[in-house]
Design an enzyme around this catalytic site. Structure first.
Site, mmCIF file in Angstrom:
data_model
loop_
_atom_site.group_PDB
_atom_site.id
_atom_site.type_symbol
_atom_site.label_atom_id
_atom_site.label_comp_id
_atom_site.label_asym_id
_atom_site.label_seq_id
_atom_site.Cartn_x
_atom_site.Cartn_y
_atom_site.Cartn_z
ATOM 1 N N SER A 319 51.000 66.768 5.560
ATOM 2 C CA SER A 319 51.687 67.376 6.697
ATOM 3 C C SER A 319 51.597 66.466 7.919
ATOM 4 O O SER A 319 52.575 66.298 8.662
ATOM 5 C CB SER A 319 51.070 68.746 7.014
ATOM 6 N N TRP A 322 53.930 63.638 7.387
ATOM 7 C CA TRP A 322 55.319 64.093 7.550
ATOM 8 C C TRP A 322 55.732 63.992 9.015
ATOM 9 O O TRP A 322 56.866 63.647 9.334
ATOM 10 C CB TRP A 322 55.444 65.543 7.070
ATOM 11 N N HIS A 323 54.777 64.298 9.910
ATOM 12 C CA HIS A 323 55.125 64.311 11.331
ATOM 13 C C HIS A 323 55.399 62.914 11.876
ATOM 14 O O HIS A 323 56.255 62.753 12.748
ATOM 15 C CB HIS A 323 54.011 64.972 12.137
ATOM 16 N N GLY A 324 54.667 61.942 11.418
ATOM 17 C CA GLY A 324 54.908 60.629 11.984
ATOM 18 C C GLY A 324 54.280 59.526 11.157
ATOM 19 O O GLY A 324 53.283 59.735 10.464
ATOM 20 N N PHE A 482 60.912 63.239 14.291
ATOM 21 C CA PHE A 482 60.363 63.435 12.955
ATOM 22 C C PHE A 482 61.463 63.636 11.933
ATOM 23 O O PHE A 482 61.215 63.791 10.780
ATOM 24 C CB PHE A 482 59.401 64.623 12.943
#
Length: 482
Positions: A319, A322-324, A482
């Site tokens: 997770s 996924w954000h960056g 994102f």
């Protein structure tokens, strides 16, 4: 196109909405698809080709999965996943991986120079990749009927209100609504506009004002003591919430005006009494995506305890990634994974402490203390999310432990930004914390102001606040990256 731009508020949204209701139902999907293409191409036009690739791949994959059985059916799903994640990996993570390899090679004394391909990250790539993937996974699982109309499927992936920052919709919700006939409903339109107004208030008046202080301090956190970095981190916690949930409210409101119900993405997360509850209230569409498509397939909590912990940690590390494309985002995810594991391990000790302090007989106070602890754990975690580097993150966290330098740089910050701006920002932030639960319930239609003059006064005040106190300049939404 940004929601908080003149072009969207006064041209795009009114024209598209009017056209939607004026056209016969059979032509509306074409209007929405064309409008969604225009909306996306307002950023970097050529990147619509990446979206087109994703749509073609998953449209074909859906047909092939539906027409296959056994291993071949699974092979088409794997092909869809590889194609989608391959695009995501190339455009979002290539530079990150290349630089990470270079760092390892240099640490080992080997020469390696990263190759700059000049790749720009397409806006919202992670969002529409996950939304498109959810379609092929649901078709594979037999939960979703295959969509044979390419235009409708393309609209499912590109529906403009939630195209670039979610919520990450599931086909069972959005795709099925595209066939429904939506007639003008005055009450529904008003409700949608009110939710949009609440979203604009959060973005323009709270988030973008907080950003002024946050950006100033986090540009060089080593220059500030604990007072400034703590204030900036508190304000960032509010900024990212108001920025992202504000976007979501605008998206849900715009869709609601046309008759669509998008999934709820936030439920006042800073009122959570545990990290687990926080993730059931924050970015719900992403949390549930990882739960349904990663955590449960890994075995969830129906495995031996150490595997359960690994499942939790892996999901939160993913997770974060996924954000960056940065190790600081991975660390942020890892911190939340460790929070959850710690809560499980220490659950017995916590219950004993609650009983020893007599808090089990005062549930209201017990919950208030739990909320206070949870909020501060989340705020501490945001340091890794906001800091540009690990050095900056450690600088911020370390400043909280140096009381002798607590006020370093604080007066300079107030002087440079202006005392009026800092005080106004803090006052608005405190006021927002007080009204958020009430305003959120009103925006979602869970509460209603019955007395009409008071209702007009409330929404009039929100509008006036946007006009008078809003930060204008079309600042990008944080989650667009994102």
């Amino acid at each position: 196109m940004l929601f908080n731009s003149f072009a969207f508020c006064f041209i795009f949204f009114p024209l598209v909405t009017a056209g939607y209701f004026l056209l016969p139902h059979r032509f509306r999907w074409a209007l929405l698809l064309a409008a969604s293409c225009w909306f996306y191409m307002a950023f970097v036009p050529v990147y619509i080709l990446i979206l087109a690739f994703t749509i073609v791949v998953d449209y074909a994959a859906g047909l092939l999965i539906a027409g296959s059985t056994g291993k071949r059916r699974k092979a088409w799903l794997v092909a869809s996943i590889v194609a989608n994640l391959g695009v995501l990996a190339f455009f979002k993570y290539y530079a990150f991986l290349d630089e990470s390899i270079a760092a390892v090679m240099q640490a080992a004394g080997l020469a390696y120079t990263p190759t700059d391909l000049g790749i720009l990250l397409p806006i919202g790539l992670s969002f529409h990749t996950f939304q498109s993937l959810s379609y092929t996974i649901e078709v594979y699982r037999g939960h979703q009927r295959v969509e044979r109309r390419p235009g409708i499927f393309a609209l499912y992936v590109m529906f403009y209100p939630q195209l670039v920052a979610g919520p990450i919709e599931r086909p069972g919700n959005l795709l099925n609504q595209l066939d429904q006939v939506h007639r003008w409903d005055h009450a529904r339109v008003v409700h949608g506009l009110q939710q949009m107004l609440w979203g604009f208030f959060k973005k323009l008046v709270i988030a973008d004002r907080c950003a002024v202080v946050v950006d100033h301090v986090y540009a060089d956190p080593s220059a500030f003591g604990g007072a400034a970095t703590l204030l900036a981190t508190y304000l960032f916690a509010l900024q990212i919430y108001c920025d992202f949930s504000g976007y979501t409210d605008i998206a849900l409101g715009a869709a609601r005006v046309m008759g669509f119900d998008l999934m709820v993405n936030f439920r006042t997360p800073y009122r959570s009494a545990s990290i687990s509850e926080f993730w059931s209230r924050w970015h719900i569409s992403l949390s549930s995506w990882f739960r349904d498509y990663v955590y449960i397939p890994l075995g969830g909590n129906r495995v031996v305890r150490w595997r359960w912990y690994m499942n939790l940690l892996l999901v939160f590390l993913l997770s974060g990634l996924w954000h960056g494309a940065s190790w600081t985002y991975v660390a942020w995810g890892g911190v939340h994974g460790l929070y959850l594991i710690g809560a499980i391990v220490l659950a017995g000790a916590r219950e004993r402490l609650v009983r020893a302090l007599g808090l089990d007989r005062r549930p209201g106070l017990n919950r208030a203390l739990a909320v206070l602890v949870t909020v501060h754990l989340v705020v501490a975690g945001w340091v890794f999310f906001r800091a540009a580097t690990f050095a900056d993150a450690w600088s911020v966290l370390g400043s909280w432990l140096r009381p002798e330098a607590w006020w370093t740089g604080f007066a300079d910050m107030v002087h440079e930004l202006g005392a009026g701006i800092v005080l106004t920002t803090v006052a608005l932030a405190i006021a927002f914390i007080g009204i958020d639960p009430w305003g959120d319930a009103l925006a979602k239609g869970q509460r209603r102001i019955g007395w009409r003059p008071l209702r007009y006064a409330y929404f009039g005040t929100l509008l006036a606040a946007c006009l008078v106190l809003g930060q204008y300049g079309a600042a990008m939404f944080i989650y667009f990256q994102f």
